[in-house]
Design a protein around this motif. Structure first.
Motif, PDB file in Angstrom:
ATOM      1  N   GLY A 268     131.999   4.339 -32.849  1.00 34.29           N
ATOM      2  CA  GLY A 268     130.777   3.694 -32.380  1.00 34.29           C
ATOM      3  C   GLY A 268     130.254   4.251 -31.069  1.00 34.29           C
ATOM      4  O   GLY A 268     129.353   3.676 -30.452  1.00 34.29           O
ATOM      5  N   GLU A 269     130.802   5.375 -30.634  1.00 36.83           N
ATOM      6  CA  GLU A 269     130.345   6.004 -29.404  1.00 36.83           C
ATOM      7  C   GLU A 269     129.154   6.921 -29.692  1.00 36.83           C
ATOM      8  O   GLU A 269     129.063   7.510 -30.780  1.00 36.83           O
ATOM      9  N   LEU A 270     128.302   7.038 -28.700  1.00 36.51           N
ATOM     10  CA  LEU A 270     127.115   7.882 -28.802  1.00 36.51           C
ATOM     11  C   LEU A 270     127.363   9.195 -28.066  1.00 36.51           C
ATOM     12  O   LEU A 270     127.935   9.196 -26.959  1.00 36.51           O
ATOM     13  N   TRP A 271     126.911  10.290 -28.663  1.00 34.32           N
ATOM     14  CA  TRP A 271     126.991  11.596 -28.003  1.00 34.32           C
ATOM     15  C   TRP A 271     125.781  11.696 -27.084  1.00 34.32           C
ATOM     16  O   TRP A 271     124.649  11.748 -27.552  1.00 34.32           O
ATOM     17  N   ILE A 272     126.031  11.661 -25.770  1.00 33.01           N
ATOM     18  CA  ILE A 272     124.954  11.624 -24.781  1.00 33.01           C
ATOM     19  C   ILE A 272     124.975  12.905 -23.958  1.00 33.01           C
ATOM     20  O   ILE A 272     125.905  13.149 -23.177  1.00 33.01           O
ATOM     21  N   PRO A 273     123.941  13.725 -24.095  1.00 35.80           N
ATOM     22  CA  PRO A 273     123.873  14.961 -23.319  1.00 35.80           C
ATOM     23  C   PRO A 273     123.214  14.743 -21.952  1.00 35.80           C
ATOM     24  O   PRO A 273     122.566  13.726 -21.715  1.00 35.80           O
ATOM     25  N   ARG A 274     123.389  15.720 -21.078  1.00 36.06           N
ATOM     26  CA  ARG A 274     122.696  15.756 -19.790  1.00 36.06           C
ATOM     27  C   ARG A 274     121.726  16.932 -19.824  1.00 36.06           C
ATOM     28  O   ARG A 274     122.101  18.037 -20.191  1.00 36.06           O
ATOM     29  N   ARG A 275     120.472  16.661 -19.474  1.00 36.15           N
ATOM     30  CA  ARG A 275     119.449  17.693 -19.464  1.00 36.15           C
ATOM     31  C   ARG A 275     119.755  18.744 -18.389  1.00 36.15           C
ATOM     32  O   ARG A 275     120.360  18.437 -17.371  1.00 36.15           O
TER      33      ARG A 275
ATOM     34  N   LEU B 108     120.641  11.974 -18.027  1.00 35.04           N
ATOM     35  CA  LEU B 108     121.209  11.660 -19.330  1.00 35.04           C
ATOM     36  C   LEU B 108     120.065  11.549 -20.325  1.00 35.04           C
ATOM     37  O   LEU B 108     118.961  11.143 -19.961  1.00 35.04           O
ATOM     38  N   ASP B 109     120.329  11.884 -21.575  1.00 34.59           N
ATOM     39  CA  ASP B 109     119.256  11.963 -22.570  1.00 34.59           C
ATOM     40  C   ASP B 109     119.743  11.404 -23.903  1.00 34.59           C
ATOM     41  O   ASP B 109     120.925  11.146 -24.097  1.00 34.59           O
ATOM     42  N   MET B 110     118.794  11.251 -24.819  1.00 31.56           N
ATOM     43  CA  MET B 110     119.143  10.912 -26.193  1.00 31.56           C
ATOM     44  C   MET B 110     119.821  12.142 -26.799  1.00 31.56           C
ATOM     45  O   MET B 110     119.635  13.253 -26.321  1.00 31.56           O
ATOM     46  N   SER B 111     120.563  11.968 -27.876  1.00 29.83           N
ATOM     47  CA  SER B 111     121.212  13.118 -28.510  1.00 29.83           C
ATOM     48  C   SER B 111     120.182  14.146 -28.955  1.00 29.83           C
ATOM     49  O   SER B 111     120.401  15.353 -28.863  1.00 29.83           O
ATOM     50  N   VAL B 112     119.040  13.665 -29.442  1.00 24.38           N
ATOM     51  CA  VAL B 112     117.929  14.516 -29.880  1.00 24.38           C
ATOM     52  C   VAL B 112     116.646  13.802 -29.487  1.00 24.38           C
ATOM     53  O   VAL B 112     116.561  12.579 -29.580  1.00 24.38           O
ATOM     54  N   GLY B 113     115.662  14.554 -29.080  1.00 24.97           N
ATOM     55  CA  GLY B 113     114.372  13.941 -28.780  1.00 24.97           C
ATOM     56  C   GLY B 113     113.272  14.984 -28.733  1.00 24.97           C
ATOM     57  O   GLY B 113     113.527  16.144 -28.416  1.00 24.97           O
ATOM     58  N   GLY B 114     112.073  14.556 -29.085  1.00 28.27           N
ATOM     59  CA  GLY B 114     110.956  15.491 -29.001  1.00 28.27           C
ATOM     60  C   GLY B 114     109.659  14.873 -29.452  1.00 28.27           C
ATOM     61  O   GLY B 114     109.629  13.818 -30.098  1.00 28.27           O
ATOM     62  N   HIS B 115     108.593  15.535 -29.077  1.00 27.41           N
ATOM     63  CA  HIS B 115     107.251  15.130 -29.480  1.00 27.41           C
ATOM     64  C   HIS B 115     106.940  15.650 -30.877  1.00 27.41           C
ATOM     65  O   HIS B 115     107.265  16.791 -31.208  1.00 27.41           O
ATOM     66  N   VAL B 116     106.288  14.830 -31.669  1.00 25.69           N
ATOM     67  CA  VAL B 116     105.819  15.230 -32.990  1.00 25.69           C
ATOM     68  C   VAL B 116     104.584  16.100 -32.770  1.00 25.69           C
ATOM     69  O   VAL B 116     103.611  15.663 -32.149  1.00 25.69           O
ATOM     70  N   ALA B 117     104.628  17.329 -33.225  1.00 27.40           N
ATOM     71  CA  ALA B 117     103.521  18.268 -33.032  1.00 27.40           C
ATOM     72  C   ALA B 117     102.314  17.844 -33.863  1.00 27.40           C
ATOM     73  O   ALA B 117     102.444  17.145 -34.877  1.00 27.40           O
ATOM     74  N   SER B 118     101.159  18.270 -33.443  1.00 25.12           N
ATOM     75  CA  SER B 118      99.936  17.977 -34.188  1.00 25.12           C
ATOM     76  C   SER B 118     100.070  18.485 -35.619  1.00 25.12           C
ATOM     77  O   SER B 118     100.460  19.636 -35.842  1.00 25.12           O
ATOM     78  N   GLY B 119      99.793  17.624 -36.585  1.00 26.66           N
ATOM     79  CA  GLY B 119      99.893  17.986 -37.994  1.00 26.66           C
ATOM     80  C   GLY B 119     101.283  17.823 -38.585  1.00 26.66           C
ATOM     81  O   GLY B 119     101.459  17.948 -39.794  1.00 26.66           O
ATOM     82  N   GLU B 120     102.260  17.530 -37.775  1.00 28.62           N
ATOM     83  CA  GLU B 120     103.648  17.357 -38.221  1.00 28.62           C
ATOM     84  C   GLU B 120     103.902  15.869 -38.469  1.00 28.62           C
ATOM     85  O   GLU B 120     103.272  15.013 -37.860  1.00 28.62           O
TER      86      GLU B 120
ATOM     87  N   ARG C 199     127.613   0.220 -24.239  1.00 31.59           N
ATOM     88  CA  ARG C 199     127.798  -0.564 -23.004  1.00 31.59           C
ATOM     89  C   ARG C 199     128.191   0.320 -21.823  1.00 31.59           C
ATOM     90  O   ARG C 199     127.738   0.110 -20.695  1.00 31.59           O
ATOM     91  N   GLN C 200     129.054   1.298 -22.062  1.00 33.48           N
ATOM     92  CA  GLN C 200     129.454   2.211 -20.980  1.00 33.48           C
ATOM     93  C   GLN C 200     128.258   3.034 -20.508  1.00 33.48           C
ATOM     94  O   GLN C 200     128.074   3.243 -19.311  1.00 33.48           O
ATOM     95  N   LEU C 201     127.439   3.466 -21.443  1.00 36.98           N
ATOM     96  CA  LEU C 201     126.241   4.222 -21.072  1.00 36.98           C
ATOM     97  C   LEU C 201     125.323   3.374 -20.197  1.00 36.98           C
ATOM     98  O   LEU C 201     124.855   3.828 -19.144  1.00 36.98           O
ATOM     99  N   LEU C 202     125.062   2.137 -20.594  1.00 39.49           N
ATOM    100  CA  LEU C 202     124.210   1.255 -19.785  1.00 39.49           C
ATOM    101  C   LEU C 202     124.841   0.976 -18.424  1.00 39.49           C
ATOM    102  O   LEU C 202     124.137   0.918 -17.411  1.00 39.49           O
TER     103      LEU C 202
ATOM    104  N   PRO D 205     121.377   9.116 -13.249  1.00 38.70           N
ATOM    105  CA  PRO D 205     119.977   9.259 -13.673  1.00 38.70           C
ATOM    106  C   PRO D 205     119.852   9.477 -15.174  1.00 38.70           C
ATOM    107  O   PRO D 205     120.658  10.181 -15.784  1.00 38.70           O
ATOM    108  N   ALA D 206     118.834   8.844 -15.762  1.00 42.31           N
ATOM    109  CA  ALA D 206     118.642   8.903 -17.216  1.00 42.31           C
ATOM    110  C   ALA D 206     117.170   9.061 -17.544  1.00 42.31           C
ATOM    111  O   ALA D 206     116.296   8.618 -16.791  1.00 42.31           O
ATOM    112  N   LYS D 207     116.899   9.666 -18.668  1.00 39.46           N
ATOM    113  CA  LYS D 207     115.544   9.800 -19.179  1.00 39.46           C
ATOM    114  C   LYS D 207     114.927   8.412 -19.357  1.00 39.46           C
ATOM    115  O   LYS D 207     115.633   7.453 -19.678  1.00 39.46           O
TER     116      LYS D 207
END
Length: 168
Positions: A45-52, A63-75, A142-145, A153-155
């Motif tokens: 139940g642990e989350l893989w949390i990267p650092r930017r 700290l960041d989400m495991s994956v994140g990004g903007h949906v490109a126009s038309g995507e 809970r540990q992340l929070l 610092p976190a996104k």
């Protein structure tokens, strides 16, 4: 992206496309656009949390989400999820179990954009893109929070997403 400009779909309050906007303009003017986020979750139940990385223009060393990004126009959201997971984690989502776990509107939540959130189940840390992330660790929600509350610092949306997706 055309000529170095990243174009996003501008959406209305119902997540319907009403135009196009640059990523920079969307950020500066806080315009409604679409994003995806995803979390790798292991069998404990642990989350893989990267650092930017330090050179990121926005949220460097956070700290960041495991994956994140903007949906490109038309995507669409799913295509973005697949693209971002491949780019950031060198992971093909067709090869791992995943599911969509949430959909949020910036009009109904304190989150920054229309957002679909996905979860990828794996016990293996990915071979992440070193240009995006400087490192990562597995943490319980809970540990992340706790770490964020203690000053790590976190996104921007990270703590709210954890509360909504894993502690509600």
């Amino acid at each position: 992206m055309t000529g170095g400009t990243e174009w996003l779909d501008l959406v209305n309050g119902h997540d319907e496309v009403v135009g196009r906007v640059t990523r920079e303009e969307a950020w500066i003017r806080r315009l409604p656009v679409r994003v995806i986020n995803a979390f790798l979750v292991n069998s404990c139940g642990e989350l893989w949390i990267p650092r930017r990385t330090a050179h990121k223009a926005m949220f460097p060393n956070c700290l960041d989400m495991s994956v994140g990004g903007h949906v490109a126009s038309g995507e669409d959201y799913l295509a973005c999820f697949k693209r971002e997971t491949r780019e950031e984690l060198n992971l093909n989502v067709d090869d791992v179990p995943w599911r969509e776990i949430a959909y949020f509107s910036p009009f109904d939540t304190p989150l920054s954009a229309f957002m679909r959130v996905y979860e990828i189940r794996t016990d293996e840390a990915p071979d992440f893109n070193r240009d995006d992330f400087s490192g990562a660790c597995w943490l319980s929600p809970r540990q992340l929070l706790h770490n964020i509350a203690a000053g790590d610092p976190a996104k921007g949306d990270l703590a709210e997403l954890i509360r909504r997706c894993y502690l509600s």
